[in-house]
Design a protein around this motif. Sequence first.
Motif, PDB file in Angstrom:
ATOM      1  N   PHE A   8       0.926  -1.185  -0.117  1.00 22.85           N
ATOM      2  CA  PHE A   8       0.418   0.130  -0.100  1.00 22.85           C
ATOM      3  C   PHE A   8       0.758   1.078  -0.021  1.00 22.85           C
ATOM      4  O   PHE A   8       0.391   1.878  -0.713  1.00 22.85           O
ATOM      5  N   ILE A   9       1.999   1.000   1.060  1.00 24.21           N
ATOM      6  CA  ILE A   9       2.817   2.729   1.133  1.00 24.21           C
ATOM      7  C   ILE A   9       3.685   2.713   0.131  1.00 24.21           C
ATOM      8  O   ILE A   9       4.103   3.977  -1.164  1.00 24.21           O
ATOM      9  N   LEU A  10       4.400   1.076  -0.763  1.00 14.27           N
ATOM     10  CA  LEU A  10       4.358   1.356  -2.155  1.00 14.27           C
ATOM     11  C   LEU A  10       3.147   2.175  -3.056  1.00 14.27           C
ATOM     12  O   LEU A  10       4.362   3.205  -4.200  1.00 14.27           O
ATOM     13  N   SER A  11       2.142   1.612  -3.468  1.00 11.96           N
ATOM     14  CA  SER A  11       1.352   2.165  -4.730  1.00 11.96           C
ATOM     15  C   SER A  11       0.518   3.509  -4.006  1.00 11.96           C
ATOM     16  O   SER A  11       1.105   4.114  -5.589  1.00 11.96           O
ATOM     17  N   ALA A  12       0.800   4.052  -2.845  1.00 15.53           N
ATOM     18  CA  ALA A  12       0.393   5.147  -2.816  1.00 15.53           C
ATOM     19  C   ALA A  12       1.762   5.821  -3.350  1.00 15.53           C
ATOM     20  O   ALA A  12       1.445   7.397  -3.110  1.00 15.53           O
ATOM     21  N   ALA A  13       2.766   6.152  -2.635  1.00 21.75           N
ATOM     22  CA  ALA A  13       4.316   6.515  -3.363  1.00 21.75           C
ATOM     23  C   ALA A  13       4.119   6.944  -5.121  1.00 21.75           C
ATOM     24  O   ALA A  13       4.606   8.007  -5.057  1.00 21.75           O
ATOM     25  N   ILE A  14       4.273   5.646  -5.400  1.00 27.75           N
ATOM     26  CA  ILE A  14       4.013   5.502  -6.925  1.00 27.75           C
ATOM     27  C   ILE A  14       3.142   6.774  -7.522  1.00 27.75           C
ATOM     28  O   ILE A  14       3.242   7.303  -7.997  1.00 27.75           O
ATOM     29  N   ILE A  15       1.964   6.681  -7.066  1.00 28.41           N
ATOM     30  CA  ILE A  15       0.706   7.883  -7.151  1.00 28.41           C
ATOM     31  C   ILE A  15       1.722   9.345  -7.076  1.00 28.41           C
ATOM     32  O   ILE A  15       0.996  10.195  -7.320  1.00 28.41           O
ATOM     33  N   SER A  16       1.372   9.626  -5.386  1.00 33.19           N
ATOM     34  CA  SER A  16       2.273  10.346  -5.426  1.00 33.19           C
ATOM     35  C   SER A  16       3.542  11.141  -6.238  1.00 33.19           C
ATOM     36  O   SER A  16       3.034  12.729  -6.046  1.00 33.19           O
ATOM     37  N   LEU A  54       1.291  -2.964 -13.346  1.00 34.97           N
ATOM     38  CA  LEU A  54      -0.086  -2.425 -12.646  1.00 34.97           C
ATOM     39  C   LEU A  54      -0.388  -2.960 -11.039  1.00 34.97           C
ATOM     40  O   LEU A  54      -1.056  -2.431 -10.316  1.00 34.97           O
ATOM     41  N   HIS A  55       0.485  -4.642 -10.795  1.00 33.84           N
ATOM     42  CA  HIS A  55       0.164  -4.968  -9.640  1.00 33.84           C
ATOM     43  C   HIS A  55       1.100  -3.862  -8.522  1.00 33.84           C
ATOM     44  O   HIS A  55       1.042  -4.179  -7.376  1.00 33.84           O
ATOM     45  N   TRP A  56       2.070  -3.130  -8.861  1.00 28.17           N
ATOM     46  CA  TRP A  56       2.259  -2.403  -7.486  1.00 28.17           C
ATOM     47  C   TRP A  56       1.441  -0.494  -7.763  1.00 28.17           C
ATOM     48  O   TRP A  56       1.429  -0.370  -6.860  1.00 28.17           O
ATOM     49  N   LEU A  57       0.578  -0.639  -8.275  1.00 33.52           N
ATOM     50  CA  LEU A  57      -0.719   0.082  -8.180  1.00 33.52           C
ATOM     51  C   LEU A  57      -1.682  -0.414  -7.530  1.00 33.52           C
ATOM     52  O   LEU A  57      -2.171   0.633  -6.657  1.00 33.52           O
ATOM     53  N   THR A  58      -2.528  -1.624  -7.234  1.00 35.47           N
ATOM     54  CA  THR A  58      -3.671  -1.627  -7.399  1.00 35.47           C
ATOM     55  C   THR A  58      -3.662  -1.856  -5.555  1.00 35.47           C
ATOM     56  O   THR A  58      -5.250  -1.337  -5.033  1.00 35.47           O
ATOM     57  N   PRO A  63      -7.965   1.246  -3.020  1.00 39.00           N
ATOM     58  CA  PRO A  63      -9.658   1.897  -1.958  1.00 39.00           C
ATOM     59  C   PRO A  63      -9.790   3.529  -2.583  1.00 39.00           C
ATOM     60  O   PRO A  63     -10.753   3.980  -1.750  1.00 39.00           O
ATOM     61  N   LEU A  64      -9.199   3.952  -3.487  1.00 33.84           N
ATOM     62  CA  LEU A  64      -9.787   5.378  -4.266  1.00 33.84           C
ATOM     63  C   LEU A  64     -10.369   4.864  -4.972  1.00 33.84           C
ATOM     64  O   LEU A  64     -11.502   5.403  -4.945  1.00 33.84           O
ATOM     65  N   LEU A  65     -11.088   3.748  -5.835  1.00 28.88           N
ATOM     66  CA  LEU A  65     -11.962   3.142  -6.455  1.00 28.88           C
ATOM     67  C   LEU A  65     -13.611   3.063  -5.671  1.00 28.88           C
ATOM     68  O   LEU A  65     -13.974   3.499  -6.758  1.00 28.88           O
ATOM     69  N   ASN A  66     -13.006   2.399  -4.143  1.00 27.48           N
ATOM     70  CA  ASN A  66     -14.062   2.207  -3.518  1.00 27.48           C
ATOM     71  C   ASN A  66     -14.821   3.145  -3.030  1.00 27.48           C
ATOM     72  O   ASN A  66     -16.015   3.391  -3.021  1.00 27.48           O
ATOM     73  N   TYR A  67     -14.048   4.316  -2.939  1.00 27.30           N
ATOM     74  CA  TYR A  67     -15.180   6.036  -2.059  1.00 27.30           C
ATOM     75  C   TYR A  67     -14.840   6.357  -3.440  1.00 27.30           C
ATOM     76  O   TYR A  67     -15.683   7.615  -3.165  1.00 27.30           O
TER      77      TYR A  67
END
Length: 119
Positions: A8-16, A54-58, A63-67
């Motif tokens: 989750f932290i890796l994914s959030a870091a990439i998106i951020s 893609l699996h780095w971001l899922t 959670p973003l897509l859910n809300y």
Amino acid sequence: MIKHSARFILSAAIISAFLFSAHALSDYFSVSFPAPLSAMLALFLALQLGIVKLHWLTSGAHPLLNYMPLFFVPAAAAIIEHVELVARYWLPLLLCLVIVPLIGLFIIGTIMQRLGKEQ
């Protein structure tokens, strides 16, 4: 638990990182193009080119897509709350939201075609 948190932290870091980079580039070049949109385009290109998997971001995107629908609820509630007003002024609203942008796009397209022929 720790493995899921790390993903989750890796994914959030990439998106951020994409978002912060887009904001920095937008500020540096004084571009009025929305930074979140350019960040999404850059992330899409990175995904298509295989730079980001893609699996780095899922785990961070899920959670973003859910809300995400929660962001649209206030706008829909405001429209439903003022349905009489929308019904009364549907023609000016239609003109402002559909016809005027279409006319603007037509005019800009025509101008760009003429400028392209001159070069």
